[in-house]
Design a protein around this motif. Sequence first.
Motif, short mmCIF file in Angstrom:
data_model
loop_
_atom_site.label_atom_id
_atom_site.label_comp_id
_atom_site.label_asym_id
_atom_site.label_seq_id
_atom_site.Cartn_x
_atom_site.Cartn_y
_atom_site.Cartn_z
N ILE A 39 37.66 32.00 35.61
CA ILE A 39 38.79 31.14 34.56
C ILE A 39 38.34 30.41 33.59
O ILE A 39 38.61 30.50 32.53
CB ILE A 39 39.66 30.39 35.82
N LEU A 40 37.04 29.62 33.95
CA LEU A 40 36.67 28.73 33.06
C LEU A 40 36.10 29.55 31.86
O LEU A 40 36.11 29.09 30.67
CB LEU A 40 35.22 27.83 33.57
N ALA A 64 37.85 39.30 35.50
CA ALA A 64 39.20 39.46 36.53
C ALA A 64 39.46 41.26 36.55
O ALA A 64 39.91 41.40 37.83
CB ALA A 64 40.26 38.81 35.53
N ASN A 65 39.31 41.99 35.60
CA ASN A 65 39.56 43.30 35.98
C ASN A 65 38.73 43.83 36.95
O ASN A 65 39.06 44.72 37.68
CB ASN A 65 39.33 44.11 34.48
N VAL A 66 37.49 43.54 36.72
CA VAL A 66 36.29 44.15 37.69
C VAL A 66 36.85 43.68 39.08
O VAL A 66 36.78 44.36 40.08
CB VAL A 66 34.91 43.59 37.33
N CYS A 67 37.38 42.41 39.52
CA CYS A 67 37.93 42.03 40.70
C CYS A 67 38.74 42.98 41.42
O CYS A 67 38.66 43.26 42.23
CB CYS A 67 38.16 40.64 40.82
N ILE A 68 39.62 43.34 40.38
CA ILE A 68 40.88 44.25 40.80
C ILE A 68 40.45 45.63 41.19
O ILE A 68 40.65 46.23 42.20
CB ILE A 68 41.75 44.26 39.65
N VAL A 69 39.70 46.18 40.12
CA VAL A 69 38.99 47.43 40.30
C VAL A 69 38.09 47.65 41.56
O VAL A 69 37.95 48.55 42.29
CB VAL A 69 38.36 47.99 38.94
N ALA A 70 37.26 46.68 41.69
CA ALA A 70 36.30 46.54 42.81
C ALA A 70 37.20 46.40 44.20
O ALA A 70 36.45 47.08 45.02
CB ALA A 70 35.31 45.54 42.61
N THR A 71 38.02 45.88 44.14
CA THR A 71 38.77 45.67 45.42
C THR A 71 39.17 47.14 45.68
O THR A 71 39.22 47.55 46.87
CB THR A 71 39.81 44.79 45.28
N GLY A 112 31.01 35.60 38.15
CA GLY A 112 31.93 35.41 38.92
C GLY A 112 32.35 36.77 39.26
O GLY A 112 32.74 36.72 41.09
N ALA A 113 32.47 37.78 38.88
CA ALA A 113 32.82 38.97 39.51
C ALA A 113 31.86 39.51 40.69
O ALA A 113 32.18 39.98 41.52
CB ALA A 113 32.81 40.16 38.35
N ILE A 114 30.45 38.96 40.45
CA ILE A 114 29.45 39.29 41.32
C ILE A 114 29.95 38.47 42.66
O ILE A 114 29.37 39.15 44.04
CB ILE A 114 28.00 39.03 40.82
N ILE A 115 30.02 37.36 42.52
CA ILE A 115 30.43 36.44 43.79
C ILE A 115 31.47 37.07 44.43
O ILE A 115 31.55 36.88 45.57
CB ILE A 115 30.48 35.08 43.31
N TYR A 116 32.63 37.56 43.74
CA TYR A 116 33.68 37.80 44.25
C TYR A 116 33.53 39.32 45.31
O TYR A 116 33.87 39.44 46.16
CB TYR A 116 34.88 38.05 43.11
N ILE A 117 32.60 40.20 44.66
CA ILE A 117 32.37 41.25 45.28
C ILE A 117 31.56 40.89 46.62
O ILE A 117 31.65 41.64 47.65
CB ILE A 117 31.49 42.20 44.41
N TRP A 118 30.62 39.96 46.57
CA TRP A 118 29.94 39.66 47.57
C TRP A 118 30.95 39.25 48.69
O TRP A 118 30.88 39.53 49.88
CB TRP A 118 28.80 38.68 47.40
N CYS A 119 31.71 38.24 48.53
CA CYS A 119 32.74 37.80 49.44
C CYS A 119 33.69 38.88 50.05
O CYS A 119 33.88 38.50 51.12
CB CYS A 119 33.38 36.37 48.75
N LEU A 120 34.02 39.83 49.13
CA LEU A 120 34.76 40.58 49.60
C LEU A 120 34.19 41.44 50.64
O LEU A 120 34.98 41.82 51.73
CB LEU A 120 35.17 41.63 48.47
N ASN A 121 32.96 41.58 50.65
CA ASN A 121 32.22 42.46 51.82
C ASN A 121 31.73 41.42 53.05
O ASN A 121 31.17 42.10 53.94
CB ASN A 121 31.30 43.13 51.21
N ARG A 122 32.00 39.94 52.98
CA ARG A 122 31.21 39.31 53.97
C ARG A 122 32.50 38.57 54.73
O ARG A 122 32.34 37.22 54.41
CB ARG A 122 30.32 38.56 53.34
#
Length: 420
Positions: free
Chosen positions: A236-237, A244-251, A208-218
């Motif tokens: 979430i599932l 969740a923390n990776v999404c915040i720090v990666a942003t 989930g974190a990998i997908i979020y990071i990709w979408c953040l940059n696309r």
Amino acid sequence: MTSARDHVADADGSQPPSPLTLALLVGALTFNTALCFLNTNVMGVNDTMVMGSEVLLVATALYLGLGRNVAPYIVLAVFMSYAAMLMAMRPLLDPKAVRDFLIPIAFYLLGQSCRDPRLADRAALISGLIVVAFGLFEFLALDVYVKYFNIIKYYVARGTVAPSDVKADTGALFASGMRPDARTLLPFLGPHRASSVFLEPISTGNFGAIIYIWCLNRKEMNKRWLTMATGIGAIILSDSRFGANVCIVATLAWLLAPRTPRFVWLAAPFFVLAGLAIYGFTSAEVSWQNNFSGRLLWTARLVTSLSPSAVWGLSPDKPFLSDSGYAYSLNQIGLIGAIGFWSLFIFTPERSRRAWRFKVCVATYICLLMLVSDSVYSIKTAALLWFLTGTSDAAPDAAEAELTAEPVGARPHYLAAGTV
């Protein structure tokens, strides 16, 4: 009109077929699920079948990713020579160490050879939909799910879990399939953590974190919000606090990427490693809890438990180090190998500023993940991660792509001569 993709073709003009590339990525994502189904309903599997499947996937990725450019062959030759030297200097033949580091090389090269971010977008969306669909199936119909996918039985069959370590309270799920304390994300969902196609929830959260990071940059990707929703849904599932923390720090890292020099990211994991060593040697704390500070203490203890020979990758011992990617990496390829691989990742050139921002996000994810796990080497999530990274590095800048897509006659005279 000739497409931008055609104009950025490599020297030999060939690219791996898109359907085969997508099938390979989906195969890396789901082959454990298929073997689990086979083990539960048809016949017993073993570790040889698992390793054989991984070898086939990695070999196919290498076959598709290697072109006529000599640089990848040099990298492979140096890596294999270094691995052979380590195995010659320690009385142990460990093909897993070679496999761990061939995965990023193979799938990064595959992404570079495809170099089409639209194909990477499709891979991310398809993978996300598969993960969420299986996760919902497991979450909403657990009895039916475990009837066809007895996860713990599969891990015992492949030798990952000893029969004596099977816990009755998790049933047919992996040990982490039930949260022993309160769920962090949406507590009303209960203690169950979805494993989806990964068969254990930790990888589901990492995915989930990998997908979020990709979408953040696309920002321009088609179905961006749907793809991002699959990543958040996987987090979430699986009730992944880490994801969740990776999404915040990666942003935050994405926002700061243009202002951080490359050497900062080159030093980042080794700065963390030094901090862990100091903490492990000086801390008098002995109690351990299942929270961030507890995991930090535990990984510090694992790092400081390594012998000097293990730090250089020369120890014949293979202790349990899966809870610390830093300790595991040192024990597998040594400090020199770790520096070499990380330097190669950081200094491999990108074709756009956006690719550097994505690389910074990936570096953030890896540095954080190795604090708590060695799953950065798991092909289940690593295949897609490194494919996306290779595609990002090789894809041209959006403005350049638009120029190459125009007929030469339509360009201004100062561009038509090939000065871009």
